[in-house]
Design a protein around this motif. Structure first.
Motif, PDB file in Angstrom:
ATOM      1  N   LYS B  17      18.405  -6.069 -26.211  1.00 16.25           N
ATOM      2  CA  LYS B  17      18.371  -5.254 -25.003  1.00 16.25           C
ATOM      3  C   LYS B  17      18.928  -6.022 -23.804  1.00 16.25           C
ATOM      4  CE  LYS B  17      16.561  -1.948 -23.873  1.00 16.25           C
ATOM      5  NZ  LYS B  17      16.076  -0.633 -23.565  1.00 16.25           N
ATOM      6  N   ASP B  80       4.421  -6.379 -13.223  1.00 16.95           N
ATOM      7  CA  ASP B  80       4.485  -4.926 -13.428  1.00 16.95           C
ATOM      8  C   ASP B  80       5.717  -4.355 -12.736  1.00 16.95           C
ATOM      9  OD1 ASP B  80       2.171  -5.023 -14.849  1.00 16.95           O
ATOM     10  OD2 ASP B  80       0.927  -3.937 -13.416  1.00 16.95           O
ATOM     11  N   SER B  83       8.747  -5.000 -14.724  1.00 15.50           N
ATOM     12  CA  SER B  83       8.852  -4.132 -15.908  1.00 15.50           C
ATOM     13  C   SER B  83       9.461  -2.798 -15.509  1.00 15.50           C
ATOM     14  CB  SER B  83       7.476  -3.874 -16.528  1.00 15.50           C
ATOM     15  OG  SER B  83       6.911  -5.080 -16.962  1.00 15.50           O
ATOM     16  N   THR B  84       9.017  -2.273 -14.366  1.00 19.90           N
ATOM     17  CA  THR B  84       9.593  -1.035 -13.848  1.00 19.90           C
ATOM     18  C   THR B  84      11.011  -1.276 -13.376  1.00 19.90           C
ATOM     19  OG1 THR B  84       7.424  -0.320 -13.124  1.00 19.90           O
ATOM     20  CG2 THR B  84       9.314   0.786 -12.117  1.00 19.90           C
ATOM     21  N   LYS B  86      13.348  -3.180 -14.252  1.00 16.14           N
ATOM     22  CA  LYS B  86      14.473  -3.331 -15.188  1.00 16.14           C
ATOM     23  C   LYS B  86      15.145  -1.996 -15.492  1.00 16.14           C
ATOM     24  CE  LYS B  86      11.603  -3.334 -19.270  1.00 16.14           C
ATOM     25  NZ  LYS B  86      10.593  -4.169 -19.859  1.00 16.14           N
ATOM     26  N   PHE B  87      14.427  -0.893 -15.248  1.00 17.81           N
ATOM     27  CA  PHE B  87      15.047   0.416 -15.480  1.00 17.81           C
ATOM     28  C   PHE B  87      15.808   0.919 -14.260  1.00 17.81           C
ATOM     29  CE2 PHE B  87      11.293   0.281 -18.258  1.00 17.81           C
ATOM     30  CZ  PHE B  87      11.941   0.371 -19.470  1.00 17.81           C
ATOM     31  N   ILE B  88      15.514   0.345 -13.100  1.00 22.75           N
ATOM     32  CA  ILE B  88      16.142   0.850 -11.883  1.00 22.75           C
ATOM     33  C   ILE B  88      16.854  -0.252 -11.113  1.00 22.75           C
ATOM     34  CG2 ILE B  88      14.724   2.910 -11.548  1.00 22.75           C
ATOM     35  CD1 ILE B  88      12.848   1.312  -9.809  1.00 22.75           C
ATOM     36  N   GLN B 323       6.163   0.324  -5.050  1.00 25.07           N
ATOM     37  CA  GLN B 323       6.175   1.786  -5.047  1.00 25.07           C
ATOM     38  C   GLN B 323       7.190   2.302  -4.028  1.00 25.07           C
ATOM     39  OE1 GLN B 323       4.666   3.963  -6.893  1.00 25.07           O
ATOM     40  NE2 GLN B 323       4.735   5.881  -5.736  1.00 25.07           N
ATOM     41  N   GLN B 326      10.686   1.692  -5.248  1.00 23.49           N
ATOM     42  CA  GLN B 326      11.052   2.637  -6.312  1.00 23.49           C
ATOM     43  C   GLN B 326      11.387   4.011  -5.733  1.00 23.49           C
ATOM     44  OE1 GLN B 326       8.010   4.430  -8.834  1.00 23.49           O
ATOM     45  NE2 GLN B 326       8.988   3.488 -10.594  1.00 23.49           N
ATOM     46  N   GLN B 327      10.568   4.471  -4.800  1.00 25.06           N
ATOM     47  CA  GLN B 327      10.745   5.820  -4.268  1.00 25.06           C
ATOM     48  C   GLN B 327      11.945   5.928  -3.329  1.00 25.06           C
ATOM     49  OE1 GLN B 327       9.113   8.646  -5.184  1.00 25.06           O
ATOM     50  NE2 GLN B 327       8.125   7.378  -6.741  1.00 25.06           N
TER      51      GLN B 327
END
Lengths: 329, 405
Positions: B17, B80, B83-84, B86-88, B323, B326-327
């Motif tokens: 990955k 944490d 971990s989030t 890595k997708f964004i 948060q 991310q938003q």
């Protein structure tokens, strides 16, 4: 003479008793995993009665039935395994390797592959049932939770509670093909029967998002309002869509209600009061009834779908989590 | 056996990955320079600054907090967030500084700010936060108070640049007072230590008692100069003897110097709350509802100890910024600050309610757990405690109670 009558009535009672048992076996049974009791409660849905409980592994949560209904696969989270349960004997006959702390579980339409979310390790584990081997593990967000496989078997989606995402994964390549942000703490994911929509609930966000599966875009977002309940306490969790595609049912957690939605108009039509902290939902075979697990009150509410009424409340073990219904034989 | 295999597979998969990620990043850079610039990975550095305090001597040392409290909560939240991330395309790092004096801490914060850091978690006292707040005026920085429950910071000092993720003494007092109302325990004996913080806690509780219509029948100061371990059974009953009966004993003892010796030794057999017995806390190892069990086990796995309130406060601070990142999908401090202060901000924090910051004093509103050492007893706001806008605002200073100096 008197003695004879007594014997006759005893015999009659025995016959009736036997008859009742045979009948019970022919009826639908619901299986409820009790997270804090390490048991499964078996409910006779015709009598609305708990027939018995049997022991399973530690912290039982998500469970799913094999296509023929003879076997259940159960996430025993603290035993770090998926247990294979023979529903005829009601015994655990083996384990599937699941990785640590499996919470939820989904079965591929071909019945041969199981997906499970490993909540503590942020992984999705893919398991081959036949060989009892892990095929692969896929990195997903923190605290993966809701799992669903598309009806055509090409996609598996998993929601991650603390990452607030839906991860779209190709079932052939195991590639994570997309990630969609949703409201805070997504819990359940459900594909519509035609595979065109994906419904995702967000517990803390208080929303329910409907995705168009082709574009992976949100086409509708629901929020819920129940009079007398603060909006922050309305927390969507379990979602079920009726087979005919007309109706959606959403468990609203500590709001202690379920919402009934008309899918065509996307209108929330009704709220029904159930037990405390309602979690997961399951239909019976002909979809005339909907069962809810109510975590805090430790019971299962039975809803008559035609009448849109809660007809029964059945006491089960502590913190009932998952529920499945096995059809009549 | 199976576990080993699955671990092996997992290693391989994550290696693949990572490689795929690197390759795809390279591809984007090569073929799509324009969008690569727009979607460049955002990186956030979080500085954890801790003002070292003099050790307070207490009778018993068994209740001392681990030295790394707070920091490890921040570390878990950074993990944490990554971990989030890595997708964004977002990465978070944590650096830690321990400082002996508030001047040193201010110098360090300035230095960090100049090197581009704008997220600061501070473990310190009221004085430090006042100084930081003066420094932070008109600067695009996010300063989180993760350690200090002092009420003046939420009511009179009006620190406009500081957000509090740790609950105040007043919030805790209100949480306990609500429980007393629910239990119909209205007559209270209040015991406090001689320290100024003990007085502060006692004052917060007397405000809560007034708000919820409870009656403090007597206040006493513990100043006996005896070895409690040997003579609690003789000393405490006499000390807790009053002319009027009481339903419950409230203890205000910030350092748990004597509080833990009060239960089971009171003159009247009554429950003890406050600094011993039943405590109001943002976090404790017995909390397991609302997904808390997962956070507890993640923390235990990382640290080999239980998560405490200070760890949790630091965890919430990092989660707030993660948060917001991310938003908003933004690395711009001003945008993130605006979002965190807005009504749109909602934090899922294992409390069964979305948390947000109070606009009038920067306090994170949250339910509080009422716990005894080995079990979760209750949670406040208690059922039936109403508020015009948000029940969570029945805990702590409400907007109309602000008294900015």
């Amino acid at each position: 003479m008197k003695k004879n009558t007594f014997n006759m009535s005893l015999l009659l009672a025995m016959l009736l008793g036997c008859n009742a048992i045979t009948q019970a076996q022919a009826e639908e049974l619901a299986y409820v995993s009790n997270e804090k009791d390490n048991t499964i409660s078996v409910i006779n849905l015709a009598q609305h009665k708990v027939l018995r409980e049997f022991d399973v592994g530690q912290r039982p949560r998500g469970l799913v039935l094999s296509h023929d209904g003879s076997t259940a696969y159960l996430c025993a989270s603290d035993s770090d395994s998926i247990q294979i349960i023979d529903l005829v004997d009601e015994t655990v006959t083996g384990d599937l390797p699941s990785g640590e702390d499996p919470e939820t579980i989904a079965l591929h339409p071909d019945g041969k592959i199981i997906y499970t979310s490993n909540e503590d390790d942020a992984l999705l584990t893919v398991i081959d049932i036949g060989s009892r081997q892990v095929i692969t593990q896929i990195d997903v967000g923190v605290e993966p939770e809701g799992l669903a496989v598309s009806p055509d078997g090409k996609l598996v989606v998993v929601t991650s509670e603390t990452t607030n995402m839906v991860h779209w994964i190709d079932t052939e390549t195991y590639e994570n093909i997309d990630n969609s942000l949703v409201g805070a703490r997504p819990r359940s994911a459900k594909f519509s029967q035609d595979g065109k929509q994906l419904w995702v609930s967000s517990e803390i966000g208080g929303t329910l998002s409907v995705f168009d599966v082709n574009t992976r875009q949100v086409i509708h977002e629901f929020t819920f309002a129940i009079s007398g309940v603060h909006r922050d306490k309305v927390q969507p969790v379990g979602v079920e869509l009726s087979r005919d595609g007309t109706t959606a049912f959403v468990a609203l957690g500590p709001a202690n209600h379920i919402a009934i939605i008309d899918v065509a108009s996307m209108d929330i039509e009704e709220y029904l009061l159930v037990g405390r902290r309602v979690w997961q939902l399951a239909f019976n075979q002909d979809q005339s009834k909907l069962l809810t697990t109510n975590g805090v009150s430790g019971d299962v509410s039975v809803i008559d779908i035609a009448k849109r009424k809660v007809t029964h409340s059945i006491k089960v073990g502590r913190y009932p989590w998952g529920v499945v219904v096995r059809g009549a034989k | 056996m199976n576990k080993e295999i699955s671990q092996l597979i997992r290693c391989k998969i994550s290696a693949i990955k990572r490689l795929t990620w690197v390759l795809s990043t390279v591809c984007i850079l090569l073929f799509n320079g324009q969008s690569a610039a727009e979607n460049a990975p955002l990186s956030f550095e979080v500085s954890y600054l801790k003002l070292l305090k003099d050790h307070v001597a207490t009778f018993s040392n068994i209740n001392a907090l681990p030295e790394d409290s707070g920091l490890l909560g921040a570390q878990l939240a950074v993990n944490d967030a990554n971990s989030t991330g890595k997708f964004i395309g977002q990465t978070f790092t944590l650096s830690q500084f321990e400082l002996n004096a508030s001047q040193d801490l201010l110098k360090r914060i300035e230095q960090q700010f100049k090197s581009g850091v704008f997220v600061f978690l501070v473990s310190g006292d009221s004085g430090v936060f006042e100084a930081i707040d003066r420094w932070a005026k008109n600067k695009p920085v996010l300063v989180f108070n993760v350690s200090e429950p002092a009420d003046d910071m939420r009511q009179t000092l009006c620190l406009s640049s500081v957000l509090h993720t740790v609950p105040s003494y007043r919030m805790k007092s209100d949480a306990l007072a609500q429980w007393l109302v629910a239990k119909r325990l209205s007559k209270i004996l209040l015991i406090k230590g001689e320290g100024s913080t003990d007085e502060h806690i006692a004052h917060a509780f007397s405000l809560a008692a007034k708000r919820f219509g409870l009656n403090i029948i007597e206040q006493k100061v513990w100043n006996f100069n005896t070895d409690l371990r040997r003579s609690t059974q003789q000393e405490i009953p006499i000390f807790t003897q009053t002319s009027r009966p009481y339903d419950v004993v409230f203890v205000a003892d910030a350092h748990k110097d004597f509080a833990e010796f009060i239960p089971y030794n009171t003159y009247l057999p009554r429950p003890v709350i406050g600094s011993a017995g039943l405590e109001a806390l943002a976090w404790h190892r017995v909390i397991e509802q609302w997904g808390a069990a997962q956070l507890q086990s993640r923390f235990r796995k990382m640290t080999a100890r239980d998560m405490n309130e200070l760890d949790f406060s630091a965890y919430l601070a990092v989660r707030s910024i993660a948060q917001a990142a991310q938003q908003t999908d933004s690395g711009k401090p001003a945008e993130l600050i605006k979002y965190i202060h807005s009504d749109a901000f909602e934090l899922a924090a294992y409390k069964g309610r979305k948390l947000s910051f109070r606009s009038w004093n920067g306090q994170l509103r949250m339910p509080l757990a009422l716990v005894q050492p080995n079990a979760f007893v209750s949670e406040s706001p208690q059922v039936g405690m109403l508020h015009p806008t948000n029940e969570l605002d029945t805990l702590g200073f409400d907007a109309r109670e602000m008294r900015c100096k």
